[in-house]
Design an enzyme around this catalytic site. Sequence first.
Site, PDB file in Angstrom:
ATOM      1  N   GLY A 208       4.457  -2.049   7.409  1.00  0.00           N
ATOM      2  CA  GLY A 208       4.544  -0.636   7.065  1.00  0.00           C
ATOM      3  C   GLY A 208       3.647   0.235   7.916  1.00  0.00           C
TER       4      GLY A 208
ATOM      5  CE1 TYR B 261      -3.099   7.564   4.784  1.00  0.00           C
ATOM      6  CE2 TYR B 261      -3.684   9.749   5.562  1.00  0.00           C
ATOM      7  CZ  TYR B 261      -3.945   8.397   5.484  1.00  0.00           C
ATOM      8  OH  TYR B 261      -5.053   7.883   6.114  1.00  0.00           O
TER       9      TYR B 261
ATOM     10  CE1 TYR C 122       0.933   8.479   9.685  1.00  0.00           C
ATOM     11  CE2 TYR C 122      -1.011   8.246   8.306  1.00  0.00           C
ATOM     12  CZ  TYR C 122      -0.148   7.726   9.250  1.00  0.00           C
ATOM     13  OH  TYR C 122      -0.361   6.480   9.770  1.00  0.00           O
TER      14      TYR C 122
ATOM     15  CG  HIS D 258      -2.184  -0.779   1.019  1.00  0.00           C
ATOM     16  ND1 HIS D 258      -3.412  -0.200   0.829  1.00  0.00           N
ATOM     17  CD2 HIS D 258      -2.394  -2.104   0.991  1.00  0.00           C
ATOM     18  CE1 HIS D 258      -4.330  -1.140   0.702  1.00  0.00           C
ATOM     19  NE2 HIS D 258      -3.735  -2.315   0.797  1.00  0.00           N
TER      20      HIS D 258
END
Length: 532
Positions: A178, A474, A471, A108
């Site tokens: 992660g 992200y 962040y 992701h």
Amino acid sequence: MRSQVQTSVKLLSFLILLLVSNTLSIPIDVDIINCLFTDSETPIPIYTARDAKFTKILQYPTHNLRFISSTNPKPNIIVTPLHEHEVQTVVLCAKLNGFHIKIRSGGHDYEGLSTVSDDAPYLILDMFNLRSVDVDVESNTAWVQSGATLGELYYAIAKKSKTLAFPGGLCATVGVGGHLSGGGYGTLLRKYGLAADQVIDARIVDVHGAILDRRLMGEDLFWAIRGGSSGGSFGVILAWEVKLVSVPRTVTVFSVGRTLEQGATELVHKWQYIANKFPKELFMRIALHLTNSSKTGEKTVTAFFDTLYLGGANELVSLLEQRFPEFGIQKKDCTEMSWIQSALYFGVRPYNGLNPLHDLLSRDEDKSTYKAKSDYVKEPISITGLKGIWKRLLEEENPVMLFVPYGGRMEEISESEIPFPHRKGNKFMIQYLVYWNEAGVTKGAAHHMKWLRNLYAYMEQHVSNNPRTAYINYRDIDLGRYVNGTGSYSQGRVWGRKYFHGNFDRLVKVKSRVDPGNFFRNEQSIPTFAES
């Protein structure tokens, strides 16, 4: 002796297969393959571009289709260890043969840094097979390997207890490795803080190939990996020991939308003043989407208020009647369920209320092509500012903005407790997303990403500054990047301060001590002081 003979036979067969392959334009990395086979107690699953399964294994976990096009660089090798000691072998063989390692757990990574690299030669160390979860109800803890997904962790907890939970993310297919390395949050954010706040021990393979637990790695490195190492700046995390948290047997959820015609602007404006001051048990996120107006049939902005309350529906309705009467929530809008059902409600799509618990174990999901960015907000955005956002959202085909409330437990934890610094003073976080249909790098992709960057530029006046913060989970490569694995402290500081504030320098000190040669790296990893 028998296992050594079997390994030698498998190695010989593997090399013969490579030699007779028709794709002779792809180099054969015989030295590292030989190292991986001969230095391991058991044969490690290895895939090269000449293997029929290579493309499937490369693409299957990759969530963002931007990074599986034919134009992207490909790894020389993908390794999927079955045992933790095999990770040690991968690290040592890669280091010996000059290979860069990309570490992947769930696939992701928003910028594909766990899959794609310009730093050649490189291999992908996919933790997919290392996915065990061991829940101990008596101590309210669990050991979870990095290759497990959040859904697998939640499922294992639910099998043991109806009143224990873990404050991780909403998306069930995210990899634990992660997620915890970068912080991690979900609907229990305001009650219990981040996923990384719950870590009490870990096992990591360091640059020397040694397996270290908390005692052996020391408190500085243990501090650094809990929120400061997304992508693997310090080593390969094998597993985490986490605290589990208490939840009531009944929680309440709803996701209710309000269009602009229904007063969404005023509701979002009011939400900014109260959402971070609600009781810790209440999490109310706003998801902004485009929908068709029921009155005109034209596109309009709809604000969906996605809510979890740790308690019953009557309590929730009473609370919102007092704190947010303008919203007009009614009991018929609410659904009572268990916490694990709420994990399905928010994390598994499509959700129809009948989803079996084992849906949390599925790694199959609809993939998409997207670009994301993030911000933190310390002061409410004005009505005029919100209208500026609506105007820009209506210019795009498939935009999403998420407003995630802070306050509660997040106000109580020091910004230096772990590397994740975004705590007291933040009213909410913004996640920006834009989706489109074409995979890879296309003219359409450039158009959509330009739109998102323009929205981000508009938002500068409304969000945190000096520095403008972001962040790490992200990840946003627009903030800067190293090229071909090289970079300096001064380069890394540009985006490092956005992600980590004053914690960045402490992370660099830890990195300089435990990995002075910068073996574990990516395009936005923690640098060493020695780099110039």
